[in-house]
Design a protein around this motif. Structure first.
Motif, PDB file in Angstrom:
ATOM      1  N   ALA A 877       0.833  -1.204   0.000  1.00  0.00           N
ATOM      2  CA  ALA A 877       0.000   0.000   0.000  1.00  0.00           C
ATOM      3  C   ALA A 877       0.866   1.252   0.000  1.00  0.00           C
ATOM      4  O   ALA A 877       0.581   2.242  -0.686  1.00  0.00           O
ATOM      5  N   ALA A 878       1.958   1.214   0.775  1.00  0.00           N
ATOM      6  CA  ALA A 878       2.868   2.358   0.804  1.00  0.00           C
ATOM      7  C   ALA A 878       3.524   2.576  -0.556  1.00  0.00           C
ATOM      8  O   ALA A 878       3.850   3.706  -0.942  1.00  0.00           O
ATOM      9  N   GLN A 879       3.727   1.508  -1.293  1.00  0.00           N
ATOM     10  CA  GLN A 879       4.332   1.593  -2.620  1.00  0.00           C
ATOM     11  C   GLN A 879       3.371   2.193  -3.637  1.00  0.00           C
ATOM     12  O   GLN A 879       3.756   2.580  -4.727  1.00  0.00           O
ATOM     13  N   GLY A 880       2.066   2.252  -3.298  1.00  0.00           N
ATOM     14  CA  GLY A 880       1.097   2.877  -4.176  1.00  0.00           C
ATOM     15  C   GLY A 880       0.130   1.927  -4.842  1.00  0.00           C
ATOM     16  O   GLY A 880      -0.686   2.344  -5.674  1.00  0.00           O
ATOM     17  N   HIS A 881       0.171   0.654  -4.505  1.00  0.00           N
ATOM     18  CA  HIS A 881      -0.742  -0.316  -5.112  1.00  0.00           C
ATOM     19  C   HIS A 881      -2.147  -0.150  -4.539  1.00  0.00           C
ATOM     20  O   HIS A 881      -2.327   0.161  -3.359  1.00  0.00           O
ATOM     21  N   THR A 882      -3.150  -0.374  -5.382  1.00  0.00           N
ATOM     22  CA  THR A 882      -4.538  -0.350  -4.915  1.00  0.00           C
ATOM     23  C   THR A 882      -4.849  -1.624  -4.140  1.00  0.00           C
ATOM     24  O   THR A 882      -4.097  -2.611  -4.199  1.00  0.00           O
ATOM     25  N   ASN A 883      -5.978  -1.607  -3.423  1.00  0.00           N
ATOM     26  CA  ASN A 883      -6.370  -2.797  -2.660  1.00  0.00           C
ATOM     27  C   ASN A 883      -6.565  -3.997  -3.566  1.00  0.00           C
ATOM     28  O   ASN A 883      -6.218  -5.133  -3.206  1.00  0.00           O
ATOM     29  N   THR A 884      -7.156  -3.770  -4.756  1.00  0.00           N
ATOM     30  CA  THR A 884      -7.363  -4.877  -5.691  1.00  0.00           C
ATOM     31  C   THR A 884      -6.035  -5.447  -6.164  1.00  0.00           C
ATOM     32  O   THR A 884      -5.863  -6.672  -6.265  1.00  0.00           O
ATOM     33  N   GLU A 885      -5.064  -4.568  -6.450  1.00  0.00           N
ATOM     34  CA  GLU A 885      -3.744  -5.042  -6.886  1.00  0.00           C
ATOM     35  C   GLU A 885      -3.040  -5.816  -5.780  1.00  0.00           C
ATOM     36  O   GLU A 885      -2.405  -6.844  -6.032  1.00  0.00           O
ATOM     37  N   ILE A 886      -3.169  -5.316  -4.556  1.00  0.00           N
ATOM     38  CA  ILE A 886      -2.552  -6.018  -3.417  1.00  0.00           C
ATOM     39  C   ILE A 886      -3.166  -7.406  -3.252  1.00  0.00           C
ATOM     40  O   ILE A 886      -2.457  -8.394  -3.041  1.00  0.00           O
ATOM     41  N   ALA A 887      -4.494  -7.475  -3.369  1.00  0.00           N
ATOM     42  CA  ALA A 887      -5.175  -8.767  -3.234  1.00  0.00           C
ATOM     43  C   ALA A 887      -4.669  -9.753  -4.282  1.00  0.00           C
ATOM     44  O   ALA A 887      -4.449 -10.939  -4.001  1.00  0.00           O
ATOM     45  N   ILE A 892      -5.079 -12.983  -1.782  1.00  0.00           N
ATOM     46  CA  ILE A 892      -6.071 -12.856  -0.715  1.00  0.00           C
ATOM     47  C   ILE A 892      -7.226 -12.021  -1.248  1.00  0.00           C
ATOM     48  O   ILE A 892      -7.159 -11.476  -2.346  1.00  0.00           O
ATOM     49  N   THR A 893      -8.303 -11.890  -0.463  1.00  0.00           N
ATOM     50  CA  THR A 893      -9.463 -11.123  -0.908  1.00  0.00           C
ATOM     51  C   THR A 893      -9.269  -9.647  -0.612  1.00  0.00           C
ATOM     52  O   THR A 893      -8.481  -9.247   0.258  1.00  0.00           O
TER      53      THR A 893
END
Length: 931
Positions: A877-887, A892-893
């Protein structure tokens, strides 16, 4: 006003009036069922006649008129437009006639009640008036007095060549009150009779169309006709109900588009009021007895002969109230029942109960009438109610069974029997809602103190008290059971109570004033005795073939019932804690199917709780969550009492294993019964809390929970790894704290207690022991654990073993085997949705956050320390990824990403995403790329 299907009848009346204009007088009888439209037809004809210049005189008869001499004829005569002198003469003649009427039976048609001279004079006043067409209308003539009928019969003879039409409306009675006069009257009318019937479906559609629309008529006609039988009054009432339903939220009848409400019910009562006494009484009888009653019973109940009762049923059928001997709609029966006074209703139900019982009808049928009768204290009443309750339970109608037994208590005069009935009521109510038993506990405890409860009811009371945490009263009842253990009738119950306390509420045992040695359950003992003995054997001497056989024998031979559900669940747990899931699973599925077909939320909740424990021990996290939530859904928290520890513990374990720590934390923060942690049901709860603390790096708190489980299990002599593997879990916490020797000691102790070579408990112990061992022995222990867990079917523990085995193989430079093992572990973990385990197994993404390579001490990351999962999400998240990208990157969901970020913000003391890079740089003391 629409006269549906009455055009021909109206035309006949018009024809008679046309004849009268030619001085051809006549009479006509318009007859038919009650409320079939006679009055409406006569009024329409009268309105037309008046418009065409005819003179109209009417008389309306009421039941009270039967005892009023010349009431009907005087009403008809004085309604004519008489000159003053003529009216005075009419009044004088009526007074003279009444004075001379025979003072005997005014209802007798065998006596000439009015002298011939006076009768001729009265009739002449009417015929002399007829200088132009005269229409005389007598409605509801079935209620006319005999003197009036005799004058009316004379009038019919005199109007043959006068401009007079006499129209008589009458409802066809069940039994003709004046058959001789009626027969002669009809003979004199020269076949002028109009017989009305109820409307056909086409006629009903015509009425509906006139009030609404053709479309509505097409949609409603069939249903309205079915409910009303075509009775015009009921049809109109139903249409009124449709209008009301269209403006409100009135519940529709099960027939499409038909609302049956107050208007219909009032119309039914109106029909009943207009009927004769016999038809009305028979309608009451059918309403009390229920649809389609035996004609003999109906005859005796109403005190009419079978032929009269049958004729009354026919009249009610013709009127549209009945179809055969059944009410066309349940609201009709309800309305009629409601119209009876309480005393009348009770009397009829009491008589019905006696008649049905003496004729050998089913107890359930008789019981309904006994309940409605109230105080029918016949000597056979209580046994019949008990038999009816038994049948209700066999038919899966527990609420009805409670109703019958409650009434049996009201009628029963024996105090001991009344106490037994109360105990039985409590047991049945428990299956519906255990909280409902709370209101019974004081009375049952009082009955126990008075010596009114038998051994079985006393044991049931003990179970209810313990379930709800009434420990003081439970100690009192348990002590009473033990004191009577020498009594053969109490021995088995006392032994079973002792074993149940040892298994579920061992803290109570130390508070008992006496002790005794529990004897083995004899051959043929009750299922609950044999089941308690089997589970007790599992905890005291371990699992063997005899225990498994005993538990399965109980399950195989016992059907779910109020007095067997405890035995069944106990036997099921004997299989579970023996690590015999191969046998426990089929039995659970069979029992759950059986419970789902019955009205027993309490049973289903208990079985779902057991099923959740089974599912978790098989590593099936999704099923564990579903079953635990189902258990908590079937019973509210207050209904669970101290037993809530089982489903709550299973749910927390599943959520923790899936990484849903926020949900698990919410559950653990909910209040629970104070006595819970002092019961065996508290062990799963405390163990689950320890697992949550372990997963969220609260290692010291986790150890405290696991050690508390161990202290209680040791004190209670229930130290069985299959119940709660507290040693292996505590060992994992010690490993996280770097205390390897303490961890190894606990793991080895647990392994030594695992007597079964292929048990889940042994597989778990081997995995943890491997983690404490040197690398040379680690792979061997893990391969053995792998084989054990594959055989017993715990996939979650198998995935953990494979995760550790892959690391051991990687450390031994067996890279190919390590990769293969990781793939297997990851596949299982993903299927189970065990996200923390997935995160351990996933490789670091190539474009992951660039951070300092040294491991971050958890104690320096914020106030509460981030978990590994929270750290991964926070970095991306700190790197700038959205929640969907992180998932997507972490498999994970999105919901889980959001939960991890929420907890990370709280621990890092920030409020928004844009603060993450700076906060993480501060925490790790190195620059971070956010690009």
């Amino acid at each position: 006003m629409v006269l549906a299907e009455r055009a021909d009848d109206l035309a006949r009346l018009r024809s008679l009036l046309d004849d009268a204009r030619q001085h051809r007088g006549s009479g006509v009888v318009v007859s038919g069922p009650v409320a079939s439209g006679k009055t409406e037809l006569l009024n329409t004809a009268a309105d037309e006649a008046v418009k065409q210049g005819a003179t109209l005189a009417t008389a309306l008869c009421f039941p009270a008129d039967k005892t009023t001499p010349l009431g009907m004829f005087g009403q008809l005569l004085l309604d004519c437009p008489l000159a003053t002198q003529t009216r005075r003469r009419a009044i004088e003649l009526l007074a003279e006639a009444r004075a001379r009427i025979h003072n005997g039976d005014l209802a007798s048609e065998h006596v000439q009640q009015v002298s011939t001279a006076v009768a001729h004079s009265l009739c002449s006043l009417l015929t002399d008036l007829a200088t132009h067409p005269l229409l005389l209308v007598v409605d509801d003539a079935q209620y006319a007095d005999v003197p009036s009928l005799q004058c009316l019969l004379l009038l019919v003879r005199k109007i043959r060549w006068t401009p007079v039409v006499l129209a008589i409306g009458r409802t066809t009675p069940v039994r003709e009150p004046h058959p001789l006069i009626q027969a002669e009257l009809l003979r004199q009318l020269h076949s002028h009779r109009i017989r009305l019937t109820t409307l056909s479906e086409t006629g009903v559609a015509e009425v509906i169309a006139a009030r609404t629309s053709t479309g509505a008529a097409d949609a409603l006609a069939s249903s309205v006709h079915s409910v009303s039988g075509g009775n015009p009054l009921l049809v109109r009432a139903l249409l009124e109900d449709q209008n009301i339903a269209g403006r409100t939220t009135a519940k529709p009848d099960n027939r499409p588009g038909v609302a049956v409400g107050e208007s219909f019910e009032q119309a039914v009562i109106s029909c009943l009021y207009r009927s004769d006494d016999i038809a009305r009484t028979v309608a009451y009888g059918i309403a009390v007895l229920g649809d389609g009653p035996d004609l003999g019973i109906l005859s005796e109940l109403t005190e009419f002969g079978p032929q009269v009762a049958s004729s009354a049923v026919q009249r009610l059928d013709e009127a549209g109230l009945l179809a055969g001997a059944r009410f066309r709609h349940p609201n009709a029966r309800a309305a009629i029942i409601k119209s009876l006074s309480e005393k009348e209703r009770a009397t009829m139900h009491r008589t019905a109960a006696q008649l049905l019982h003496h004729r050998g009808h089913e107890p359930s049928v008789v019981a309904e009438h006994l309940v409605e009768a109230g105080d029918a204290a016949a000597p056979w009443a209580v046994p019949v109610l008990q038999q009816a309750a038994d049948q209700a339970l066999r038919d899966d109608r527990p609420q009805q069974a409670v109703r019958y037994l409650e009434h049996a208590r009201v009628l029963c005069t024996d105090e001991r029997a009344r106490a037994g009935l109360l105990g039985r009521v409590a047991n049945i109510e428990w299956r519906l809602n255990p909280a409902a038993v709370l209101r019974r506990l004081d009375a049952l405890t009082s009955a126990m103190r008075s010596g009114l409860l038998d051994a079985e009811r006393a044991a049931s009371l003990l179970g209810h008290l313990l379930w709800h945490g009434y420990t003081e009263e439970a100690v009192e009842v348990a002590t009473a059971l033990q004191k009577r253990a020498a009594d053969p009738e109490w021995s088995e119950e006392a032994t079973t109570a002792w074993r149940s306390l040892a298994l579920w509420f061992p803290s109570i045992l130390g508070r008992l004033s006496t002790r005794f040695a529990a004897s083995p359950a004899p051959a043929g003992a009750e299922p609950r005795h044999r089941a308690a003995e089997a589970l007790h054997a599992v905890f005291t001497r371990g699992t063997d073939a005899d225990v498994i056989t005993a538990a399965e024998q109980v399950l195989r031979a016992t059907r779910l019932a109020d007095n067997t559900v405890d035995a069944i669940c106990t036997s099921l747990y004997a299989l579970v804690y023996s690590d015999r899931f191969d046998k426990a699973v089929p039995w659970y599925e069979t029992l759950q199917d059986e419970a789902s077909q019955q009205d027993a939320p309490g049973w289903q909740a208990l079985l779902h709780a057991a099923g959740a424990e089974i599912a978790f021990r098989q590593g099936d996290l999704g099923t564990t969550e579903y079953r635990a939530q189902a258990a908590l859904r079937y019973l509210a928290g207050s209904s669970w009492g101290t037993a809530i520890g089982s489903p709550l513990g299973s749910l927390v374990l599943a959520l923790t294993a899936m990484g849903r720590y926020g949900e698990a934390s919410d559950l653990l923060e909910q209040p629970f019964p104070a006595w819970l942690l002092h019961t065996r049901a508290g062990l799963p709860y405390r163990f689950a809390r320890g697992q949550y603390n372990l997963a969220t790096h609260a290692f010291h708190e986790a150890i405290a929970d696991f050690r508390a489980c161990g202290d209680l299990m040791t004190e209670w002599r229930l130290d069985l790894p299959a119940l709660v593997p507290w040693r292996s879990s505590a060992a994992e916490a010690y490993l996280q704290l770097g205390q390897r020797s303490a961890a190894k000691k606990l793991a080895a102790e647990q392994l030594a207690r695992c007597k079964q070579p292929r048990s889940r408990s042994r597989g778990v112990s081997l995995r943890v022991l491997a983690a404490t061992s040197d690398p040379r022995h680690r792979q061997k222990l893990l391969r053995e654990a792998e084989a054990v867990l594959q055989s017993c079917g715990d996939r979650l523990e198998l995935a953990k073993v494979l995760t550790d085995l892959s690391a051991a193989r990687r450390d031994a430079d067996r890279v190919g085997q390590a990769r293969s093992t990781v793939r297997r572990a990851l596949l299982i973990a993903k299927e189970l949705r065990a996200e923390p385990l997935c995160q351990r197994l996933l490789p670091q993404p190539a474009d992951d956050v660039t951070v300092h390579t040294r491991r971050i001490p958890k104690s320096t990351v914020g106030a509460g320390s981030l978990t590994e999962a929270e750290w991964r999400v926070a970095r991306l998240a700190a790197q700038g990824h959205t929640n969907t990208e992180i998932a997507g990157k972490l498999y994970i969901t999105v919901s889980t990403v959001e939960q991890h970020l929420t907890r990370a913000y709280r621990k890092l003391n920030i409020s928004r995403r844009t603060e993450l890079p700076a906060r993480l740089r501060k925490e790790i003391g190195a620059p971070m790329s956010v690009g």
